[in-house]
Design a protein around this motif. Sequence first.
Motif, PDB file in Angstrom:
ATOM      1  N   ASP A  36       2.962-107.826   2.692  1.00  0.00           N
ATOM      2  CA  ASP A  36       1.767-108.330   2.669  1.00  0.00           C
ATOM      3  C   ASP A  36       1.216-108.956   1.633  1.00  0.00           C
ATOM      4  N   LEU A  37       0.668-110.414   1.659  1.00  0.00           N
ATOM      5  CA  LEU A  37      -0.447-110.759   0.829  1.00  0.00           C
ATOM      6  C   LEU A  37      -1.434-111.359   0.560  1.00  0.00           C
ATOM      7  N   LEU A  38      -2.118-111.124  -1.087  1.00  0.00           N
ATOM      8  CA  LEU A  38      -3.711-111.105  -1.120  1.00  0.00           C
ATOM      9  C   LEU A  38      -3.426-112.589  -2.615  1.00  0.00           C
ATOM     10  N   LYS A  39      -4.039-113.007  -1.554  1.00  0.00           N
ATOM     11  CA  LYS A  39      -3.476-114.770  -3.205  1.00  0.00           C
ATOM     12  C   LYS A  39      -5.909-114.561  -3.049  1.00  0.00           C
ATOM     13  N   SER A  40      -6.017-114.571  -4.180  1.00  0.00           N
ATOM     14  CA  SER A  40      -7.148-114.983  -5.170  1.00  0.00           C
ATOM     15  C   SER A  40      -7.681-116.534  -5.098  1.00  0.00           C
ATOM     16  N   GLU A  41      -8.732-116.630  -5.458  1.00  0.00           N
ATOM     17  CA  GLU A  41      -9.001-117.797  -5.165  1.00  0.00           C
ATOM     18  C   GLU A  41      -8.907-118.259  -6.526  1.00  0.00           C
ATOM     19  N   THR A  42      -8.274-117.437  -7.917  1.00  0.00           N
ATOM     20  CA  THR A  42      -7.998-117.669  -9.295  1.00  0.00           C
ATOM     21  C   THR A  42      -6.450-117.029  -8.973  1.00  0.00           C
ATOM     22  N   CYS A  43      -6.226-116.961  -8.181  1.00  0.00           N
ATOM     23  CA  CYS A  43      -4.516-116.979  -8.699  1.00  0.00           C
ATOM     24  C   CYS A  43      -3.580-118.236  -8.461  1.00  0.00           C
ATOM     25  N   SER A  44      -2.903-118.674  -9.094  1.00  0.00           N
ATOM     26  CA  SER A  44      -1.852-119.883  -8.654  1.00  0.00           C
ATOM     27  C   SER A  44      -0.438-119.478  -8.306  1.00  0.00           C
ATOM     28  N   VAL A  45       1.008-120.330  -7.624  1.00  0.00           N
ATOM     29  CA  VAL A  45       1.809-119.062  -7.177  1.00  0.00           C
ATOM     30  C   VAL A  45       2.714-120.359  -7.962  1.00  0.00           C
ATOM     31  N   LEU A  46       3.386-120.065  -8.523  1.00  0.00           N
ATOM     32  CA  LEU A  46       5.364-120.509  -8.759  1.00  0.00           C
ATOM     33  C   LEU A  46       5.954-120.619  -8.181  1.00  0.00           C
ATOM     34  N   ILE A  47       6.912-121.502  -7.980  1.00  0.00           N
ATOM     35  CA  ILE A  47       8.651-121.393  -7.632  1.00  0.00           C
ATOM     36  C   ILE A  47       9.422-122.230  -8.661  1.00  0.00           C
ATOM     37  N   PRO A  48       9.304-121.342  -9.985  1.00  0.00           N
ATOM     38  CA  PRO A  48      10.272-121.763 -11.114  1.00  0.00           C
ATOM     39  C   PRO A  48      11.215-122.479 -10.167  1.00  0.00           C
ATOM     40  N   GLU A  49      12.228-122.223  -9.229  1.00  0.00           N
ATOM     41  CA  GLU A  49      13.912-122.728  -8.866  1.00  0.00           C
ATOM     42  C   GLU A  49      13.369-124.342  -8.184  1.00  0.00           C
ATOM     43  N   LEU A  50      12.258-124.626  -8.116  1.00  0.00           N
ATOM     44  CA  LEU A  50      11.749-125.335  -7.334  1.00  0.00           C
ATOM     45  C   LEU A  50      10.828-126.643  -8.540  1.00  0.00           C
ATOM     46  N   GLU A  51      10.944-126.220  -9.723  1.00  0.00           N
ATOM     47  CA  GLU A  51      10.112-126.616 -10.895  1.00  0.00           C
ATOM     48  C   GLU A  51       8.571-126.985  -9.899  1.00  0.00           C
ATOM     49  N   PHE A  52       8.352-125.656  -9.390  1.00  0.00           N
ATOM     50  CA  PHE A  52       6.388-126.069  -8.224  1.00  0.00           C
ATOM     51  C   PHE A  52       5.429-125.686  -8.634  1.00  0.00           C
ATOM     52  N   GLU A  53       4.693-125.450  -8.606  1.00  0.00           N
ATOM     53  CA  GLU A  53       3.335-124.682  -9.597  1.00  0.00           C
ATOM     54  C   GLU A  53       1.882-125.312  -8.544  1.00  0.00           C
ATOM     55  N   LEU A  54       1.614-124.589  -7.687  1.00  0.00           N
ATOM     56  CA  LEU A  54       0.585-124.336  -7.209  1.00  0.00           C
ATOM     57  C   LEU A  54      -0.857-123.815  -7.508  1.00  0.00           C
ATOM     58  N   GLY A  55      -2.194-125.298  -8.131  1.00  0.00           N
ATOM     59  CA  GLY A  55      -3.050-124.357  -9.130  1.00  0.00           C
ATOM     60  C   GLY A  55      -4.102-123.409  -8.709  1.00  0.00           C
ATOM     61  N   ASP A  98       2.150-132.280 -11.706  1.00  0.00           N
ATOM     62  CA  ASP A  98       2.084-133.930 -12.974  1.00  0.00           C
ATOM     63  C   ASP A  98       1.485-133.500 -13.925  1.00  0.00           C
ATOM     64  N   GLN A  99       2.182-133.289 -15.279  1.00  0.00           N
ATOM     65  CA  GLN A  99       1.431-132.876 -17.294  1.00  0.00           C
ATOM     66  C   GLN A  99       0.265-133.437 -17.060  1.00  0.00           C
ATOM     67  N   SER A 100      -0.302-134.613 -16.834  1.00  0.00           N
ATOM     68  CA  SER A 100      -1.418-135.975 -16.782  1.00  0.00           C
ATOM     69  C   SER A 100      -2.521-135.512 -16.018  1.00  0.00           C
ATOM     70  N   LEU A 101      -2.397-134.782 -14.864  1.00  0.00           N
ATOM     71  CA  LEU A 101      -3.096-134.451 -13.640  1.00  0.00           C
ATOM     72  C   LEU A 101      -3.454-133.358 -13.982  1.00  0.00           C
ATOM     73  N   SER A 102      -5.214-132.989 -13.980  1.00  0.00           N
ATOM     74  CA  SER A 102      -5.745-131.883 -14.276  1.00  0.00           C
ATOM     75  C   SER A 102      -6.971-131.831 -13.072  1.00  0.00           C
ATOM     76  N   VAL A 103      -6.648-131.068 -12.014  1.00  0.00           N
ATOM     77  CA  VAL A 103      -7.726-130.684 -10.756  1.00  0.00           C
ATOM     78  C   VAL A 103      -7.999-129.744 -11.135  1.00  0.00           C
ATOM     79  N   THR A 104      -9.733-129.515 -10.529  1.00  0.00           N
ATOM     80  CA  THR A 104     -10.218-128.278 -11.034  1.00  0.00           C
ATOM     81  C   THR A 104     -11.583-128.635  -9.799  1.00  0.00           C
ATOM     82  N   PRO A 105     -11.101-127.419  -8.783  1.00  0.00           N
ATOM     83  CA  PRO A 105     -12.137-127.253  -7.909  1.00  0.00           C
ATOM     84  C   PRO A 105     -13.806-126.223  -8.698  1.00  0.00           C
ATOM     85  N   TYR A 106     -14.678-126.621  -8.246  1.00  0.00           N
ATOM     86  CA  TYR A 106     -16.145-126.045  -8.310  1.00  0.00           C
ATOM     87  C   TYR A 106     -16.395-126.064  -7.391  1.00  0.00           C
TER      88      TYR A 106
END
Length: 443
Positions: free
Chosen positions: A310-329, A196-204
């Motif tokens: 094997d995969l290590l995803k840190s808390e600061t890492c975002s995940v993108l799948i361009p073919e699905l137009e998906f982005e996980l913050g 959602d380009q209009s919505l920003s979600v920021t954990p803290y």
Amino acid sequence: MSVIDEERVRGGLFKDIDAEDEDAQPTEVESLCMNCYENGKTRLLLTRIPFFREIIISSFTCHHCHWTNTEIQSAGRIQEQGVSYTLRIKSKQDMNREVVKTDSATTRIPELDFEIPAFTQKGSLSTIEGLLDRAVAGLEQDQPIRRATDPDVADKIDQFIQRLKKLKDVEEEFTLIIDDPSGNSFVENPFAPQKDQSLSVTPYKRTKEQNAALGIQESEPEPDEKPGSDLETMRNEVLVFNTNCPECNAPASTNMKLVQIPHFKEVIIMATNCDSCGHRTNEVKSGGATEEMGTRITLHLTDVSDMSRDLLKSETCSVLIPELEFELGMAALGGKFTTLEGLLKDIKELVVMKNPFICGDSSTTDTSEKLELFGKKIDKIMAGEMDVHIVLDDPAGNSYLQNVYAPDPDPEMKIEQYTRTFEQNEDLGLNDMKTDGYGEVQN
């Protein structure tokens, strides 16, 4: 009480929402009306929203003055991090977005310099328009008294109320900010699973003052403890320290181990197992410092065997799948040490199965169909039936994806180093870290 017995008790108290369930009747209690001070009736319903959490719905009705009041309270736990939602409202359709707002959330509209402080309103399940209507009703409540005692203040509040009412017409764009230290508030994304380009979600991370306001007492280290004094002990042993279960708050133990990932760096793996309710949780933290440059890892999936990387995803890492137009913050799934298949399963569970706005009255056919289609595409990716790219973008440089050809380069994986932007440094808290010249003698 055993785990099975406790689950039966919770299942008997909190039942799923079902219109055909005759046993799901609210409990009625006699209570005092705060409007006329006569006795009215409060109806309490302990229920469970599918794919969301347990809640308590209360509704009060006074038969003397006909005053009514409804509210919602979360019966679940306080989340590990607070969350801030920033929504840019551009059209009347945005006013229909559904919102779960707890009593600990603060609501702000910067353009009007307007704020509803935390704990001044009860929790509610409403829309953006409903939030504005509730704010207007709260301001109008004491206007008759103000007009009699201070007409000037009453006139100014009347003018402000008119400005709030005009916001519902969305003649001009404005910003709505919902900041909830408990992490239990939500704002609907009507474009899910797309971003959602209009919505920003920021954990803290909560401050000590916010923890105190929520009734959380931070544990203090024992006097004999010396954190970080023996790094070799951490490398060779599994450390155990006492904590509370994040689900039922019963005493539990957390296991912590420092692990060296081949061709990468050290990470800290923490796992908590509660003997009281059976809840299990695990988390991965980077054992190193923030890298000088950010890292972007792009993997082209060519075979189903890639799912076992094997995969290590840190808390600061975002995940993108361009073919699905998906982005996980960043911080959406926290830190994880898993496989690529495990990450995709977690994404499907978060976006599709745990989405509170696709169930019951909150669901729409279009949204449910889009999310169902997204889930099927994730299943095809895990089965090796879709040709896609997975992008791990970590500004801190602390994420990792296994190179099965190591130490030789992986022909299907591209690793890029890039300079962080000012905004990324701000999110990582690096702009406020000034260490140059601290060791110099000041004249």
